[in-house]
Motif scaffolding. Structure first.
Motif, short mmCIF file in Angstrom:
data_model
loop_
_atom_site.label_atom_id
_atom_site.label_comp_id
_atom_site.label_asym_id
_atom_site.label_seq_id
_atom_site.Cartn_x
_atom_site.Cartn_y
_atom_site.Cartn_z
N CYS B 20 0.84 -1.21 0.00
CA CYS B 20 0.00 0.00 0.00
C CYS B 20 0.87 1.25 0.00
N LEU B 21 1.92 1.22 0.83
CA LEU B 21 2.79 2.40 0.91
C LEU B 21 3.54 2.62 -0.40
N ARG B 24 0.38 3.12 -3.21
CA ARG B 24 -0.56 4.19 -2.86
C ARG B 24 -1.99 3.84 -3.28
N LEU B 84 -1.46 12.76 -5.93
CA LEU B 84 -0.38 12.28 -5.07
C LEU B 84 -0.79 12.32 -3.60
N ILE B 87 -3.02 9.15 -0.45
CA ILE B 87 -2.78 8.27 0.69
C ILE B 87 -3.74 8.64 1.79
N PRO B 88 -4.57 7.72 2.21
CA PRO B 88 -5.57 8.09 3.19
C PRO B 88 -4.94 8.44 4.54
N GLY B 107 2.79 11.07 4.68
CA GLY B 107 2.14 10.40 3.55
C GLY B 107 2.28 11.20 2.27
#
Lengths: 379, 172
Positions: B20-21, B24, B84, B87-88, B107
């Protein structure tokens, strides 16, 4: 510099925001179960591997087959067949209207050539060429470097960035860094950051260049020529709308602040004065934040950023030189070798024998001394 | 299959969040990690045991992520700054406001890092891999990993949002 603890904490917090999908593990298990379910009870997947002997046999058979095919080609003139095949395939491509060679390039690169030579009719790019404030867009094309074709005028604000991963062979990493520095300085740019690592004979470097926007593609091309490009990414973003928006917000906030200042002059009570003063402070803070953003945008749109990561290609150690020896020389070497082995074997055998003899002599001496002592005592 | 389930329970969450990181996108990350786990399980006989197994898993995860990034490079290249920021931010109400602010700023800064810097920094500071394992995972030399981590740290430190957050922290 940001601390490791802060990074670990921050990443942990971000990651915690991503909930693990509850069905994800079950999905993976579902995909794997059918394969295992088809197996008889008590038999694991590992039994699918060929037994060692059979595997060896199969490998040998495959190798023999390859040798047979190669020999057959060599004897039967396989090259002619291959040429014929290529000609056929080329002909079929032409028949289908797909010219195999377009301007000296392979078919797979034809589209790339076209997009590089002729400006693609992208609406966003058309907007840029017209000088209008187009919405945010980006064009990435490492092969064609279309970024240099974007007209940059006083109204349009473009941010150009690039990442290049190079592997140098003919020159050293330090020399590549020096050349990159010279390229940047030559066009009125500068090196924003440079890091070189020489650890364990494994040199690498990372150089961040800031060059004027108009010189970006030129410097990128020069950097490419320094070594083999492992990966490349360029990005162009039109931040005109954002730039204009920030400017407008600053203007509006300044007017708001002026209004508050006028109100402040007419405020009579302490409560009113404090309240208005608080509003002025808040407005001023917002203005300063936006001015900071504007400064960053101005910097980014004035200078493009190119980050080049450089690795040294691993040196291949020269293979040991094999001296071809004559038969006589081989025989002499073999004789000497066997002689040495023979001496070693003799020493290996003599050692235990000598040890046994020493023990026998020692035992005999002890027995003799003991006998004399006993006899004296008896006397 | 018990071994597989135990392994998935242990390794999946961190691998998923790592993806996820990097990507994204939770949906892309789920696909990439599923693909990676299936691949690793099918070739498990070739995987080294012990600590090497984890580095190998992350190598496959990173490859799956990067292949997705590369296949969607054109799309991603057209994304603007607002994309960009996708990211939550942590939405847990129990979370401390300071951590939430840090996560939000970091983030955004992470999203602005290029892939070749984002991957090692995520593997180092979130996945907790040592540099030699990161080198295995991204198939680069340890020296390269070291310089990329230093470059990523420098960029994060100079990121305007993160710098602003750090300034506010100092002011507090």
């Amino acid at each position: 510099m940001i601390s490791d603890d802060l990074l670990e904490r921050g990443f942990g917090d971000i990651a915690a925001g991503y909930d693990v999908p509850p069905h994800a593990i079950d999905d993976i298990l579902d995909q794997l179960r059918p394969a295992d379910a088809a197996e008889p009870d008590g038999v694991t997947v590992t039994h699918r591997r060929w037994p060692t002997a059979r595997r060896t046999w199969l490998l040998s058979s495959a190798a023999a087959l390859i040798v047979l095919v190669v020999v057959a080609f060599a004897v039967g003139g396989g090259g002619g067949t291959s040429t014929h095949f290529n000609m056929n395939s080329e002909k079929s491509a032409v028949t289908n209207g797909l010219s195999p060679v377009v301007g000296g390039r392979a078919p797979g690169t034809a589209d790339t050539t076209t997009s590089g030579a002729v400006a693609a009719p992208l609406p966003a790019r058309a907007g840029l060429q017209a000088g209008s404030a187009a919405p945010k867009t980006a064009i990435t094309s490492p092969q064609t470097s279309t970024t240099s074709r974007v007209p940059i005028d006083s109204l349009t604000k473009i941010v150009q960035t690039g990442e290049l991963d190079l592997q140098v062979d003919k020159i050293k990493v330090a020399d590549a860094v020096s050349k990159l520095t010279a390229y940047a300085n030559g066009v009125g740019g500068f090196v924003a950051n440079s890091q070189t690592s020489e650890g364990d004979g494994d040199p690498s470097a990372s150089v961040t260049l800031r060059v004027p926007n108009s010189s970006f593609s030129g410097v990128l091309g020069q950097a490419r020529a320094l070594g083999k490009v492992q990966s490349e990414q360029t990005k162009t973003a039109d931040v005109t709308a954002q730039y204009v928006d920030v400017q407008a917000r600053i203007t509006a906030l300044k007017q708001t602040k002026a209004t508050y200042l006028r109100i402040l002059t007419s405020a009579s009570t302490i409560g009113d004065i404090l309240s208005v003063q608080q509003q002025i402070d808040d407005t001023q803070t917002q203005i300063e934040q936006l001015q900071g953003q504007l400064k960053v945008l101005t910097d980014q749109t004035t200078y493009a950023t190119l980050t080049v990561s450089i690795d040294q290609k691993p040196r291949v150690k020269p293979a040991a030189v094999v001296h071809h020896q004559s038969g006589l020389s081989k025989a002499v070497h073999r004789s000497v070798s066997r002689f040495v082995h023979g001496v070693e074997a003799i020493i290996g055998v003599i050692g235990p024998i000598v040890l046994v003899l020493l023990l026998i002599v020692l035992g005999w001496l002890l027995t003799k001394v003991g006998y004399r002592v006993v006899r004296r005592q008896m006397v | 299959m018990d071994d597989l389930e135990a392994w998935l329970d242990e390794a999946y969450p961190r691998a998923y969040r790592t993806a996820c990181l990097v990507l994204r996108s939770p949906a892309d990350a789920e696909d990439a990690v599923q693909e990676a786990f299936l691949r690793v399980w099918r070739f498990r006989d070739a995987i080294p045991g012990g600590d090497g197994r984890r580095a190998w898993l992350y190598r496959v995860v990173v490859n799956a992520c990067l292949s997705r990034v590369r296949s969607e490079k054109t799309w991603r290249a057209h994304t603007g700054d607002e994309e960009l920021q996708r990211i939550p931010a942590p939405s847990d109400p129990q979370r401390d406001a300071e951590d939430a602010a840090l996560a939000s700023c970091l983030g955004g800064a992470l999203a602005r890092l290029p892939e070749h810097l984002r991957v090692p920094v995520v593997l180092r500071y979130y996945s907790g891999l040592p540099e030699k394992d990161i080198a295995v995972a991204i198939q680069r030399r340890p020296g390269t990993v070291k310089s990329r981590l230093a470059e990523a740290r420098r960029r994060l430190s100079e990121d305007p949002a993160l710098a602003e957050w750090a300034g506010l922290e100092v002011a507090r």
